[in-house]
Design an enzyme around this catalytic site. Sequence first.
Site, PDB file in Angstrom:
ATOM      1  N   LYS A   1       0.630  -1.161   0.228  1.00  0.00           N
ATOM      2  CA  LYS A   1      -0.002   0.083  -0.211  1.00  0.00           C
ATOM      3  C   LYS A   1       0.985   1.212  -0.101  1.00  0.00           C
ATOM      4  O   LYS A   1       1.713   1.404   0.657  1.00  0.00           O
ATOM      5  CB  LYS A   1      -0.859  -0.026   1.405  1.00  0.00           C
ATOM      6  CG  LYS A   1      -1.770  -0.968   1.129  1.00  0.00           C
ATOM      7  CD  LYS A   1      -3.022  -0.770  -0.017  1.00  0.00           C
ATOM      8  CE  LYS A   1      -4.142  -1.815   0.103  1.00  0.00           C
ATOM      9  NZ  LYS A   1      -5.163  -1.179  -1.188  1.00  0.00           N
TER      10      LYS A   1
ATOM     11  N   ASP B   1      -0.022  -0.395  -4.577  1.00  0.00           N
ATOM     12  CA  ASP B   1      -1.437   0.174  -4.732  1.00  0.00           C
ATOM     13  C   ASP B   1      -1.772   1.519  -4.185  1.00  0.00           C
ATOM     14  O   ASP B   1      -1.578   1.627  -2.849  1.00  0.00           O
ATOM     15  CB  ASP B   1      -2.400  -1.043  -4.087  1.00  0.00           C
ATOM     16  CG  ASP B   1      -3.671  -0.806  -4.031  1.00  0.00           C
ATOM     17  OD1 ASP B   1      -4.067  -0.071  -4.918  1.00  0.00           O
ATOM     18  OD2 ASP B   1      -4.538  -1.524  -3.686  1.00  0.00           O
TER      19      ASP B   1
ATOM     20  N   GLU C   1      -1.058  -0.437  -9.141  1.00  0.00           N
ATOM     21  CA  GLU C   1      -2.566  -0.458  -8.979  1.00  0.00           C
ATOM     22  C   GLU C   1      -3.159   0.583  -8.674  1.00  0.00           C
ATOM     23  O   GLU C   1      -2.913   1.668  -7.663  1.00  0.00           O
ATOM     24  CB  GLU C   1      -2.720  -1.634  -8.009  1.00  0.00           C
ATOM     25  CG  GLU C   1      -4.300  -1.999  -7.753  1.00  0.00           C
ATOM     26  CD  GLU C   1      -4.728  -3.085  -6.996  1.00  0.00           C
ATOM     27  OE1 GLU C   1      -5.682  -2.998  -6.277  1.00  0.00           O
ATOM     28  OE2 GLU C   1      -3.597  -4.076  -6.927  1.00  0.00           O
TER      29      GLU C   1
ATOM     30  N   ASP D   1      -8.193  -0.910 -10.564  1.00  0.00           N
ATOM     31  CA  ASP D   1      -8.985  -1.557  -9.540  1.00  0.00           C
ATOM     32  C   ASP D   1     -10.434  -1.015  -9.588  1.00  0.00           C
ATOM     33  O   ASP D   1     -11.288  -1.299  -9.780  1.00  0.00           O
ATOM     34  CB  ASP D   1      -8.280  -1.786  -8.233  1.00  0.00           C
ATOM     35  CG  ASP D   1      -9.165  -2.479  -7.297  1.00  0.00           C
ATOM     36  OD1 ASP D   1     -10.014  -3.065  -7.391  1.00  0.00           O
ATOM     37  OD2 ASP D   1      -8.522  -2.100  -5.922  1.00  0.00           O
TER      38      ASP D   1
ATOM     39  N   LYS E   1     -12.584  -8.149  -8.446  1.00  0.00           N
ATOM     40  CA  LYS E   1     -13.185  -8.602  -6.929  1.00  0.00           C
ATOM     41  C   LYS E   1     -14.672  -8.943  -7.153  1.00  0.00           C
ATOM     42  O   LYS E   1     -15.505  -8.140  -7.596  1.00  0.00           O
ATOM     43  CB  LYS E   1     -12.873  -7.346  -5.943  1.00  0.00           C
ATOM     44  CG  LYS E   1     -11.757  -6.848  -5.807  1.00  0.00           C
ATOM     45  CD  LYS E   1     -11.429  -5.580  -4.609  1.00  0.00           C
ATOM     46  CE  LYS E   1     -10.011  -5.348  -4.873  1.00  0.00           C
ATOM     47  NZ  LYS E   1      -9.854  -4.224  -3.706  1.00  0.00           N
TER      48      LYS E   1
END
Length: 329
Positions: free
Chosen positions: A109, A140, A166, A194, A218
């Site tokens: 992250k 991300d 991401e 995403d 997802k």
Amino acid sequence: MSDRPTFNELQGRVHVVSIPMRVRFRGVETREALLIDGPCGWGEFAPFVEYGDAEAARWLAAALEASYGSWPVAVRDAVPVNATVPAVAPGQVPAVLARFDGCTTAKVKVAEPGQTLADDLDRVAAVRSVMGERARIRVDANGGWSVDDALDALARLAHFDLEYAEQPCATVEELAELRRALSRNGTDVPIAADESIRKADDPLRVARLGAADIIVVKVAPLGGVRRALDIVEACGLPAVVSSALDTSVGISAGVALAAALPELEHACGLGTVGLFTSDVARPNLLPVDGILLPARVRPDPAALAKLSAPPDRQAWWRQRLSRCLPLTG
């Protein structure tokens, strides 16, 4: 799917759980989920609390697919997964990675509110140091950078040989602009979309505008395994299956999707059960030797009782269920 249940029929089949996180992740310290014990298996309804009912209804559709329907046939019997490193201090990185047995890919992250690019660089450097030069590292940003900030950050993070970045920027248009600018600047960092897939009314715009090299899918936000599989096919881009801070029940749906994809070039972000202090299933879906196996999951009754949410939160989730059910179509 078998006949869609009514709210009254669901009332006796739901369990609301509350699970503390090991570290703060995506602003969440305690994860809540409503689990459905259906005739075909268990489903998980756990949209984040700030989501509106229309968006949350897609998560419920996925839960009903799992509990009242079926999943596509698997084409592989094992799914490689990545470690997930929250926006922790570098000194915490070894302990985080130790919870992901055998994983050779890590998602880190970055662009956390209140932190700096220097924090991101130090965290990614710590991951590279622990995992070694052969490991794959992806970052991300959850849409946290402007195009200019992303250009600067990725030019500096590219030193760590990133697998991809991401959702570095928030919009599809920004991703497309960034991707072109990275190419002009000679910065070799592929872009993955995403939020531009899972939160979009038209997830195929990413492919049409040339905004990404990879898509992250997802199950819950996209409305189920079958709908996610259709989106991957329509986009025509390599896909990575990821979780949305799911319990093992939700993770099992993600593994079912990854196992059904015609091609799977990248490790999937489905090892996140290790970010919880506990889980509803025993054994739970934690990676072993860096992989997860497709399987239906049955929660442990003792775990459900131990993790049961307080009465006010039980009522809140049941009310949310009643509002979202008519919106599932």
